[in-house]
Motif scaffolding. Structure first.
Motif, PDB file in Angstrom:
ATOM      1  N   THR A  32       4.618   3.118  19.659  1.00  0.00           N
ATOM      2  CA  THR A  32       3.414   4.257  20.526  1.00  0.00           C
ATOM      3  C   THR A  32       4.503   4.167  21.567  1.00  0.00           C
ATOM      4  OG1 THR A  32       2.404   2.256  20.962  1.00  0.00           O
ATOM      5  CG2 THR A  32       1.656   3.155  19.183  1.00  0.00           C
ATOM      6  N   ARG A  34       4.038   2.271  24.616  1.00  0.00           N
ATOM      7  CA  ARG A  34       2.829   1.879  25.071  1.00  0.00           C
ATOM      8  C   ARG A  34       2.307   0.113  24.641  1.00  0.00           C
ATOM      9  NH1 ARG A  34      -0.723   5.591  21.638  1.00  0.00           N
ATOM     10  NH2 ARG A  34       0.534   7.440  23.113  1.00  0.00           N
ATOM     11  N   GLY A  55       3.361  -2.314  35.381  1.00  0.00           N
ATOM     12  CA  GLY A  55       3.484  -1.288  34.959  1.00  0.00           C
ATOM     13  C   GLY A  55       4.785  -0.884  36.001  1.00  0.00           C
ATOM     14  N   HIS A  56       5.170  -0.577  36.316  1.00  0.00           N
ATOM     15  CA  HIS A  56       7.029  -0.527  37.703  1.00  0.00           C
ATOM     16  C   HIS A  56       7.644  -0.510  35.988  1.00  0.00           C
ATOM     17  CE1 HIS A  56       5.026  -0.517  41.499  1.00  0.00           C
ATOM     18  NE2 HIS A  56       5.113   0.994  41.388  1.00  0.00           N
ATOM     19  N   HIS A  59       7.413   1.288  33.448  1.00  0.00           N
ATOM     20  CA  HIS A  59       7.442   2.580  33.943  1.00  0.00           C
ATOM     21  C   HIS A  59       9.027   2.900  33.499  1.00  0.00           C
ATOM     22  CE1 HIS A  59       7.006   6.521  35.030  1.00  0.00           C
ATOM     23  NE2 HIS A  59       7.528   6.425  35.185  1.00  0.00           N
ATOM     24  N   ASP A  64       4.201   3.305  28.460  1.00  0.00           N
ATOM     25  CA  ASP A  64       2.819   4.010  29.271  1.00  0.00           C
ATOM     26  C   ASP A  64       1.891   2.365  29.206  1.00  0.00           C
ATOM     27  OD1 ASP A  64       3.297   5.896  29.485  1.00  0.00           O
ATOM     28  OD2 ASP A  64       3.039   7.176  28.307  1.00  0.00           O
ATOM     29  N   MET A  65       1.472   2.196  29.900  1.00  0.00           N
ATOM     30  CA  MET A  65       0.757   0.657  29.902  1.00  0.00           C
ATOM     31  C   MET A  65      -1.159   1.050  29.811  1.00  0.00           C
ATOM     32  SD  MET A  65       1.022  -1.882  33.126  1.00  0.00           S
ATOM     33  CE  MET A  65      -0.259  -0.344  34.550  1.00  0.00           C
ATOM     34  N   LEU A  66      -1.387   1.022  28.906  1.00  0.00           N
ATOM     35  CA  LEU A  66      -2.872   1.116  28.957  1.00  0.00           C
ATOM     36  C   LEU A  66      -3.670  -0.245  29.801  1.00  0.00           C
ATOM     37  CD1 LEU A  66      -2.527   1.801  25.119  1.00  0.00           C
ATOM     38  CD2 LEU A  66      -3.394   3.031  26.872  1.00  0.00           C
ATOM     39  N   VAL A  67      -4.601  -0.509  30.422  1.00  0.00           N
ATOM     40  CA  VAL A  67      -5.624  -1.585  30.929  1.00  0.00           C
ATOM     41  C   VAL A  67      -6.470  -1.319  30.608  1.00  0.00           C
ATOM     42  CG1 VAL A  67      -5.812  -2.643  33.130  1.00  0.00           C
ATOM     43  CG2 VAL A  67      -3.389  -1.383  33.294  1.00  0.00           C
TER      44      VAL A  67
END
Lengths: 305, 305
Positions: A32, A34, A55-56, A59, A64-67
């Motif tokens: 995904t 993610r 996150g950096h 990226h 992608d980051m789901l928080v």
DNA sequence: CTGTTAGCGCGTTCAC
DNA sequence: GTGAACGCGCTAACAG
């Protein structure tokens, strides 16, 4: 396909601001792109810093980051739509059991723990023990002997991290042939204040106080200020975290570089997700003492008349 | 399908910890149940608070939150895989042009601005103008007349929010028949310190200082402390944000409840995404003065001998 | 090396 | 009411 056609396609894609749907590609590849991050809250400085670094790094790796902010441990896994929705799970400062980890891994792929550790699970954390041991030695080297440790403790016990910090203090004190002096209060904004209250009511208060965290140190600092006890004149105060407030208050502390913690975790997760063999699956990062103006040599004992 | 079969299916789903793939369902429905949040950084207290509130509200609405940290405005939209990957876009504290917004809306659906505003775009922000106006009046009511305003200013000008804050101060001063006194320095950790340096070198320093933000106030506080200027004895100091450090330093400030900002934004986004008509698409939240110990009546002028 | 095709997991529609 | 079949946007495997 000739290069010129490629370029035309690229141009058209740019024009229409086309982007591949990770939704659809994930459906067929099974990946995904993610990563789910689970954290108690984004608000505290420490968590925000970790997630920021994470996150950096993610990226950079094209992930992608789901928080997800989750307070209660029990239901967190049920409320999260994990299966098929993320490639990996990063749990920040969550005390998970092996069962919970196994369950999560079953649903979300690789699980990486940050700020905690569990045998056999990938984790990134700092050397809490060395941090408080070093901090204690810093105070010992300044000439202090009556050094108190103040921290938080819930009814349910202490986290691994808290325990390691307490142990580091204990060990350094015992090594120096001194008696540890520990005061714990229930967590929260009043923790440091209450602890200082108890210390100041002692017939012979400590000359130095090491706090489990900057948050605790913060409350302690306020209590000392309001009691008119000069820092570091009468009591040296030391925190742990290098929170923003520490530099504001010129508080000596232990820097645990949470953003680096997050960044290292991000790289580890990217390796795991993208099928690379990470060099080490369990990383322990060093900490560093940050001397500032809240610690000094103890005042000379007033000789009794 | 009989109810008992339903229950058996539910039980089996629970057993296998099945969860619908938002990936696949999004493919057919066109809705991803995901909201992209773009923020300069998660680290600063203010952003973390906003995103935290946002995350909670989105979670309640069954939406996942994708967090993107983007520093440079120019390329942010190219690096983000937006189309088909999120139902809406929340831009926190980004000064976007209408073109950028239109482009983003084209790719990601509804765009909501937080902490900024743009005519015709959904936005949630506080009443900066009323905040500094109220803060200035607070100082005026205490009896101050020489009130300086310190803030940051880049070469590129000021953000809408900064401008609004400055204007609030200006207006309150002018209303009171007093001359505004503004000092701006380039943003960064040294901003407050430099500003105070300039003020203290004046032949008749102000009796009160209003800072554009707590961060600036923080530096100012440090500079005053190091210069041996008592707060609020000689100079009253006031911030804007209600940052954690403010309570630590007993700093009078303006609470802008960033978490509420995020939460309100979350509800607005959920309404937009789920096809409900939001009551208002442009929300302005009130602020509140938080009096603490860093402001007091000015010291009586020493009568010349 | 290029063009075609099957099918990923799900929601919708259409026929029964 | 129930069930089958189609197609969302994409990638991988395969045939030409």
């Amino acid at each position: 396909m000739t290069p010129e056609v490629r370029d035309k396609v690229r141009a058209a894609a740019e024009e229409l601001s086309y982007a591949v749907s990770r939704n659809a590609s994930g459906l067929v590849t099974g990946r995904t792109c993610r990563v789910a991050v689970v954290v108690p809250s984004l608000r505290p400085w420490y968590f925000a810093s970790v997630v920021s670094g994470l996150g950096h790094a993610l990226h950079e790796a094209g992930l992608d980051m789901l928080v997800h902010q989750v307070g209660h441990l029990e239901d967190w896994i049920h409320t999260l739509p994990l299966r098929h929705n993320s490639d990996a799970l990063v749990a920040v400062a969550l005390e998970l059991t092996e069962e919970q980890c196994a369950h999560a891994a079953d649903m979300a792929g690789p699980v990486v723990l940050v700020g905690e550790r569990l045998p056999g699970r990938a984790s990134v954390h700092i050397d809490d023990h060395a941090g408080t041991a070093g901090a204690t030695r810093h105070l010992l080297n300044l000439g202090h002997a009556r050094i108190a440790y103040i921290g938080s403790r819930t009814d349910g016990g202490m986290s691994l991290s808290s325990t390691a910090r307490l142990n580091g203090y204990h060990e350094a004190m015992t090594e120096a042939g001194l008696e540890p002096w520990t005061v714990t209060k229930s967590p929260g904004p009043g923790c440091g204040e209450l602890a200082v209250g108890e210390l100041l009511s002692h017939q012979s208060p400590p000359t130095a106080v090491l706090a489990e965290s900057d948050n605790v140190a913060l409350g302690a600092h306020r209590a000392l200020r309001r009691s008119g006890v000069p820092v570091p004149g009468a009591i040296s105060l030391m925190g742990f975290d290098d929170h923003d407030v520490s530099s504001a208050l010129d508080l000596t502390t232990v820097d645990q570089a949470p953003q680096t913690l997050g960044r290292v975790t991000g790289h580890l997760v990217a390796d795991l997700v993208q099928g690379r063999r990470p060099s080490d699956t369990c990383v322990e990062l060093p900490v560093q003492i940050v001397p500032r103006q809240s610690t000094a040599a103890p005042r000379k004992r007033r000789t009794s008349p």
